[in-house]
Design a protein around this motif. Sequence first.
Motif, short mmCIF file in Angstrom:
data_model
loop_
_atom_site.label_atom_id
_atom_site.label_comp_id
_atom_site.label_asym_id
_atom_site.label_seq_id
_atom_site.Cartn_x
_atom_site.Cartn_y
_atom_site.Cartn_z
N ALA A 97 43.97 34.80 62.13
CA ALA A 97 44.36 33.43 61.76
C ALA A 97 45.47 32.91 62.66
O ALA A 97 45.42 31.76 63.11
N PHE A 98 46.45 33.76 62.97
CA PHE A 98 47.60 33.28 63.74
C PHE A 98 47.43 33.40 65.25
O PHE A 98 48.15 32.74 65.99
N SER A 99 46.48 34.20 65.72
CA SER A 99 46.29 34.30 67.17
C SER A 99 45.07 33.55 67.66
O SER A 99 45.07 32.99 68.75
N ALA A 100 44.01 33.47 66.87
CA ALA A 100 42.79 32.79 67.28
C ALA A 100 42.52 31.51 66.48
O ALA A 100 41.58 30.80 66.75
N PHE A 101 43.35 31.24 65.48
CA PHE A 101 43.21 30.08 64.60
C PHE A 101 41.82 30.01 63.97
O PHE A 101 41.20 28.97 63.86
N LYS A 102 41.34 31.19 63.52
CA LYS A 102 40.07 31.29 62.82
C LYS A 102 40.36 31.77 61.40
O LYS A 102 41.13 32.71 61.20
N PHE A 103 39.71 31.13 60.44
CA PHE A 103 39.99 31.43 59.04
C PHE A 103 38.71 31.85 58.33
O PHE A 103 37.65 31.28 58.56
N ALA A 104 38.84 32.85 57.47
CA ALA A 104 37.73 33.31 56.64
C ALA A 104 38.24 33.37 55.19
O ALA A 104 38.69 34.42 54.73
N PRO A 105 38.22 32.23 54.48
CA PRO A 105 38.73 32.22 53.11
C PRO A 105 38.06 33.27 52.24
O PRO A 105 36.87 33.53 52.37
N SER A 106 38.85 33.87 51.38
CA SER A 106 38.31 34.87 50.46
C SER A 106 38.88 34.62 49.06
O SER A 106 39.90 33.96 48.91
N ASN A 107 38.21 35.14 48.07
CA ASN A 107 38.71 35.07 46.71
C ASN A 107 39.67 36.22 46.48
O ASN A 107 39.46 37.32 46.99
N VAL A 108 40.74 35.95 45.74
CA VAL A 108 41.76 36.96 45.45
C VAL A 108 41.94 37.02 43.94
O VAL A 108 42.03 35.98 43.28
N ILE A 109 41.98 38.22 43.41
CA ILE A 109 42.24 38.40 41.98
C ILE A 109 43.49 39.26 41.81
O ILE A 109 43.54 40.38 42.32
N VAL A 110 44.48 38.70 41.15
CA VAL A 110 45.70 39.44 40.81
C VAL A 110 45.53 39.89 39.36
O VAL A 110 45.36 39.06 38.47
N THR A 111 45.53 41.20 39.16
CA THR A 111 45.27 41.77 37.84
C THR A 111 46.52 42.42 37.27
O THR A 111 47.19 43.18 37.95
N LEU A 112 46.84 42.10 36.03
CA LEU A 112 47.95 42.71 35.31
C LEU A 112 47.39 43.85 34.47
O LEU A 112 46.40 43.67 33.75
N PHE A 113 48.01 45.02 34.58
CA PHE A 113 47.55 46.19 33.82
C PHE A 113 48.51 46.50 32.69
O PHE A 113 49.70 46.19 32.76
N HIS A 114 47.98 47.13 31.66
CA HIS A 114 48.75 47.51 30.48
C HIS A 114 48.46 48.98 30.17
O HIS A 114 47.32 49.43 30.29
N ASP A 115 49.49 49.70 29.78
CA ASP A 115 49.31 51.10 29.41
C ASP A 115 48.79 51.15 27.98
O ASP A 115 49.50 50.78 27.05
N PHE A 116 47.55 51.57 27.82
CA PHE A 116 46.93 51.64 26.50
C PHE A 116 46.65 53.09 26.18
O PHE A 116 45.72 53.69 26.70
N GLU A 117 47.51 53.70 25.38
CA GLU A 117 47.39 55.09 24.95
C GLU A 117 47.25 56.04 26.14
O GLU A 117 46.36 56.88 26.19
N GLY A 118 48.11 55.84 27.15
CA GLY A 118 48.12 56.72 28.31
C GLY A 118 47.14 56.35 29.40
O GLY A 118 47.10 56.99 30.45
N THR A 119 46.33 55.32 29.18
CA THR A 119 45.36 54.88 30.18
C THR A 119 45.70 53.46 30.60
O THR A 119 45.99 52.61 29.77
N SER A 120 45.64 53.21 31.91
CA SER A 120 45.91 51.88 32.43
C SER A 120 44.66 51.02 32.30
O SER A 120 43.59 51.39 32.79
N ALA A 121 44.79 49.89 31.62
CA ALA A 121 43.65 48.99 31.40
C ALA A 121 44.04 47.57 31.78
O ALA A 121 45.19 47.18 31.60
N PRO A 122 43.09 46.79 32.30
CA PRO A 122 43.40 45.40 32.64
C PRO A 122 43.76 44.60 31.39
O PRO A 122 43.11 44.73 30.36
N LEU A 123 44.79 43.79 31.51
CA LEU A 123 45.25 42.97 30.40
C LEU A 123 44.94 41.49 30.63
O LEU A 123 44.59 40.76 29.73
#
Length: 165
Positions: A97-123
């Motif tokens: 993007a910064f050297s060739a000025f070419k862009f490839a938009p992508s989807n981004v997902i920010v996921t928050l996790f929660h500790d559920f009885e010792g296991t990490s699960a998406p909240l």
Amino acid sequence: MEALENFKSIIDPNPALSHRFGVFFFAGGVFPNPIDFRFQKVSGLSAEIQTDTVNEGGQNLFAHRLPGKVNYNNLVLERGYSTSFVPSPLTQEFNIAFSAFKFAPSNVIVTLFHDFEGTSAPLGAWHFFKAYPVKWSVSDLDGESNTVLIDRMELAYTRFQSIRL
């Protein structure tokens, strides 16, 4: 008293902790990036509706404030500068993007996790549509400091949507 206990079982009295999260990039909206998902800090998760003021002739007590467009802040990702021999697809995307000025938009997902009885699960999660690089910086190099070098990446996007899991 029983009604209060039922209410407590419905409403979670423990707020979510903000330190368990992952950032997932989907190139072309489909293929997940298996390397770039750990970040020290994520910020810019906010949206604001711009209002337009319309004055009504003869009305001096108030002006009408009507909803306009939605404004979004950049999604800001911070992580330690990578010294891995495995190339980072995200770093490569920023380089292109910064050297060739070419862009490839992508989807981004920010996921928050929660500790559920010792296991990490998406909240919950936030889905950012058509994200692309707009700013890249590295923290100061300081010979008198012994701190981690931070890579700071900013992405613009068309919109985001909150997802409750």
